[in-house]
Write a protein that holds these residues in place. Structure first.
Motif, mmCIF file in Angstrom:
data_model
loop_
_atom_site.group_PDB
_atom_site.id
_atom_site.type_symbol
_atom_site.label_atom_id
_atom_site.label_comp_id
_atom_site.label_asym_id
_atom_site.label_seq_id
_atom_site.Cartn_x
_atom_site.Cartn_y
_atom_site.Cartn_z
ATOM 1 N N ALA A 239 0.794 -1.245 0.085
ATOM 2 C CA ALA A 239 -0.070 0.050 -0.225
ATOM 3 C C ALA A 239 0.720 1.188 0.112
ATOM 4 N N ASP A 240 0.159 2.409 -0.471
ATOM 5 C CA ASP A 240 1.053 3.680 -0.494
ATOM 6 C C ASP A 240 0.354 4.537 0.480
ATOM 7 N N ASP A 241 1.072 5.717 0.868
ATOM 8 C CA ASP A 241 0.426 6.348 1.485
ATOM 9 C C ASP A 241 -0.134 7.822 0.914
ATOM 10 N N GLN A 242 -0.192 7.667 -0.463
ATOM 11 C CA GLN A 242 -0.765 8.903 -1.194
ATOM 12 C C GLN A 242 -2.261 9.097 -0.987
ATOM 13 N N PRO A 243 -2.805 10.038 -0.951
ATOM 14 C CA PRO A 243 -4.246 10.236 -0.478
ATOM 15 C C PRO A 243 -5.061 9.916 -1.734
ATOM 16 N N PRO A 244 -6.491 9.720 -1.546
ATOM 17 C CA PRO A 244 -7.518 9.461 -2.562
ATOM 18 C C PRO A 244 -7.399 10.532 -3.501
ATOM 19 N N GLY A 245 -8.088 9.819 -4.803
ATOM 20 C CA GLY A 245 -8.056 10.801 -5.829
ATOM 21 C C GLY A 245 -9.296 10.259 -6.956
ATOM 22 N N TYR A 246 -8.957 11.242 -8.009
ATOM 23 C CA TYR A 246 -9.947 11.100 -8.922
ATOM 24 C C TYR A 246 -9.198 11.587 -10.555
ATOM 25 N N ARG A 247 -9.868 11.190 -11.632
ATOM 26 C CA ARG A 247 -9.201 11.825 -12.911
ATOM 27 C C ARG A 247 -10.218 12.675 -13.535
ATOM 28 N N TRP A 248 -10.060 13.604 -14.198
ATOM 29 C CA TRP A 248 -10.743 14.417 -14.875
ATOM 30 C C TRP A 248 -10.266 14.258 -16.391
ATOM 31 N N LEU A 249 -11.118 14.436 -17.411
ATOM 32 C CA LEU A 249 -11.081 14.129 -18.902
ATOM 33 C C LEU A 249 -11.697 15.229 -19.437
ATOM 34 N N GLU A 250 -11.208 15.857 -20.548
ATOM 35 C CA GLU A 250 -11.747 16.713 -21.524
ATOM 36 C C GLU A 250 -11.507 15.809 -22.793
ATOM 37 N N LEU A 251 -12.504 15.504 -23.629
ATOM 38 C CA LEU A 251 -12.454 15.170 -24.914
ATOM 39 C C LEU A 251 -12.881 16.011 -25.779
ATOM 40 N N ARG A 252 -11.789 16.438 -26.431
ATOM 41 C CA ARG A 252 -11.905 17.541 -27.514
ATOM 42 C C ARG A 252 -12.601 17.119 -28.789
ATOM 43 N N ALA A 253 -13.258 18.011 -29.806
ATOM 44 C CA ALA A 253 -13.931 17.372 -30.938
ATOM 45 C C ALA A 253 -12.912 17.047 -31.784
ATOM 46 N N ASP A 254 -11.989 17.480 -31.803
ATOM 47 C CA ASP A 254 -10.450 17.226 -32.597
ATOM 48 C C ASP A 254 -9.988 15.889 -32.550
ATOM 49 N N GLY A 255 -10.627 15.300 -31.340
ATOM 50 C CA GLY A 255 -9.823 13.865 -31.037
ATOM 51 C C GLY A 255 -8.888 13.994 -30.026
ATOM 52 N N GLY A 256 -8.534 15.105 -29.530
ATOM 53 C CA GLY A 256 -7.491 15.342 -28.508
ATOM 54 C C GLY A 256 -8.284 15.052 -27.151
ATOM 55 N N ILE A 257 -7.317 14.520 -26.391
ATOM 56 C CA ILE A 257 -7.772 14.097 -24.767
ATOM 57 C C ILE A 257 -6.758 15.012 -24.061
ATOM 58 N N GLU A 258 -7.457 15.857 -23.113
ATOM 59 C CA GLU A 258 -6.951 16.502 -21.718
ATOM 60 C C GLU A 258 -7.142 15.733 -20.636
ATOM 61 N N SER A 259 -6.328 15.463 -19.962
ATOM 62 C CA SER A 259 -6.861 14.834 -18.571
ATOM 63 C C SER A 259 -5.606 15.085 -17.551
ATOM 64 N N GLY A 260 -6.039 14.980 -16.086
ATOM 65 C CA GLY A 260 -5.160 14.983 -15.141
ATOM 66 C C GLY A 260 -5.847 14.589 -13.928
ATOM 67 N N VAL A 261 -5.006 13.928 -12.808
ATOM 68 C CA VAL A 261 -5.488 13.407 -11.694
ATOM 69 C C VAL A 261 -5.248 14.329 -10.517
ATOM 70 N N SER A 262 -6.408 14.229 -9.693
ATOM 71 C CA SER A 262 -6.233 15.340 -8.352
ATOM 72 C C SER A 262 -6.497 14.513 -7.273
ATOM 73 N N ARG A 263 -5.989 14.652 -6.267
ATOM 74 C CA ARG A 263 -5.863 14.157 -4.898
ATOM 75 C C ARG A 263 -6.557 14.969 -3.720
ATOM 76 N N VAL A 264 -7.255 14.310 -2.881
ATOM 77 C CA VAL A 264 -7.680 15.095 -1.590
ATOM 78 C C VAL A 264 -6.652 15.602 -0.939
ATOM 79 N N THR A 265 -6.806 16.901 -0.618
ATOM 80 C CA THR A 265 -5.627 17.548 -0.061
ATOM 81 C C THR A 265 -6.028 18.196 1.337
ATOM 82 N N ASN A 266 -7.368 18.174 1.841
ATOM 83 C CA ASN A 266 -7.729 18.921 2.898
ATOM 84 C C ASN A 266 -8.408 17.844 4.051
ATOM 85 N N ALA A 267 -7.915 16.725 3.929
ATOM 86 C CA ALA A 267 -8.263 15.914 5.043
ATOM 87 C C ALA A 267 -6.986 14.826 5.189
#
Length: 279
Positions: A239-267
């Motif tokens: 197991a790792d000590d990194q906090p929980p998180g999620y991924r966001w994605l933006e699927l562009r009309a031209d076929g590009g994908i922008e994406s990133g991960v964010s983790r909980v920082t206030n708990a």
């Protein structure tokens, strides 16, 4: 292996890109307050959802990519439904190795939570079932591979870009113990994907860690769990000590994908880092 239906759900993009949130490996227990490696998984997923809304605003859809319940509990799926009601967007689910697909369907009766395909904003999101009931590792099987091929062929005729989602990883991620559980027929999977130029990205769960790589023109993405994380590059379970998180994605009309991960920082979170496993 239970196959997904050919049901297609349509969603609308509210902007120039199709905006998605991915929550994965929530591991909710039969009763609220249950824990995985000492972490309260109900608390952690609620904090992740809260942060995602604060950071990313209203998405066009939410993807929940498996191991939503730790033991396939119908009550766990119902609680997840309640937590997701705070997001003004449809959510779509995949089963993982910890899930019971029949219980998922029963808990979401009347709602299109497990479609085979989602369409919107010039994209098709193909939802594949990699679960082998009763087993930890994954496999797609002839039925799902055929459905993938047919979906990509149909999407190309309509000029759609494709994001393919599944629970188990279709590539090795560098952790020997969990790479034993990857999709058994990954070679067949990639043979199909690489024959279709419309395939732009593959998204999965299961590995409880962030992966952002490329295979040719295809983006490869895995994401943190909303609860416990796994240490990257581990030969055996760790197991790792990194906090929980999620991924966001933006699927562009031209076929590009922008994406990133964010983790909980206030708990702060408790996790048993000395555990030798979690099954």
């Amino acid at each position: 292996m239970p196959e997904f239906t050919n049901m297609t759900c349509n969603i609308e993009s509210k902007g120039d890109s199709l905006r998605l949130l991915q929550f994965t490996d929530t591991h909710l227990c039969a009763a609220a307050g249950g824990t995985l490696l000492d972490m309260d998984t109900d608390r952690s997923v609620q904090l992740v959802i809260e942060q995602a809304l604060a950071e990313r605003g209203e998405p066009d859809a939410v993807l929940c990519t498996g191991d939503l319940s730790d033991r396939g509990s119908r009550d766990a799926y119902r609680r997840l439904e309640n937590y997701l009601e705070g997001i003004p967007a449809p959510s779509f689910w995949l089963p993982g190795n910890h899930d019971d697909r029949d219980e998922m369907l029963a808990a979401t009766r009347g709602k299109d939570r497990l479609p085979g395909e989602i369409r919107g904003g010039g994209w098709q999101i193909i939802m594949l079932n990699s679960q082998i009931p009763g087993e930890v590792g994954g496999r797609l099987g002839e039925g799902e591979l055929l459905r993938l091929k047919q979906a990509l062929q149909g999407g190309e005729k309509e000029g759609l870009h494709a994001l393919v989602c599944l629970h188990h990883q279709p590539v090795r991620v560098g952790s020997a113990w969990i790479d034993e559980q990857m999709v058994a027929d990954a070679a067949e999977f990639w043979q199909i994907l690489e024959a279709h130029a419309g395939a732009k990205g593959v998204l999965w769960g299961h590995v409880h860690q962030q992966i952002d790589q490329r295979r040719g023109d295809i983006a490869l993405m895995a994401s943190p769990s909303t609860c416990v994380q796994f240490a990257p590059g581990s030969a055996e379970f760790k197991a790792d000590d990194q906090p929980p998180g999620y991924r966001w994605l933006e699927l562009r009309a031209d076929g590009g994908i922008e994406s990133g991960v964010s983790r909980v920082t206030n708990a702060e979170f408790t996790v048993d880092l000395e555990s030798g496993g979690y099954l």
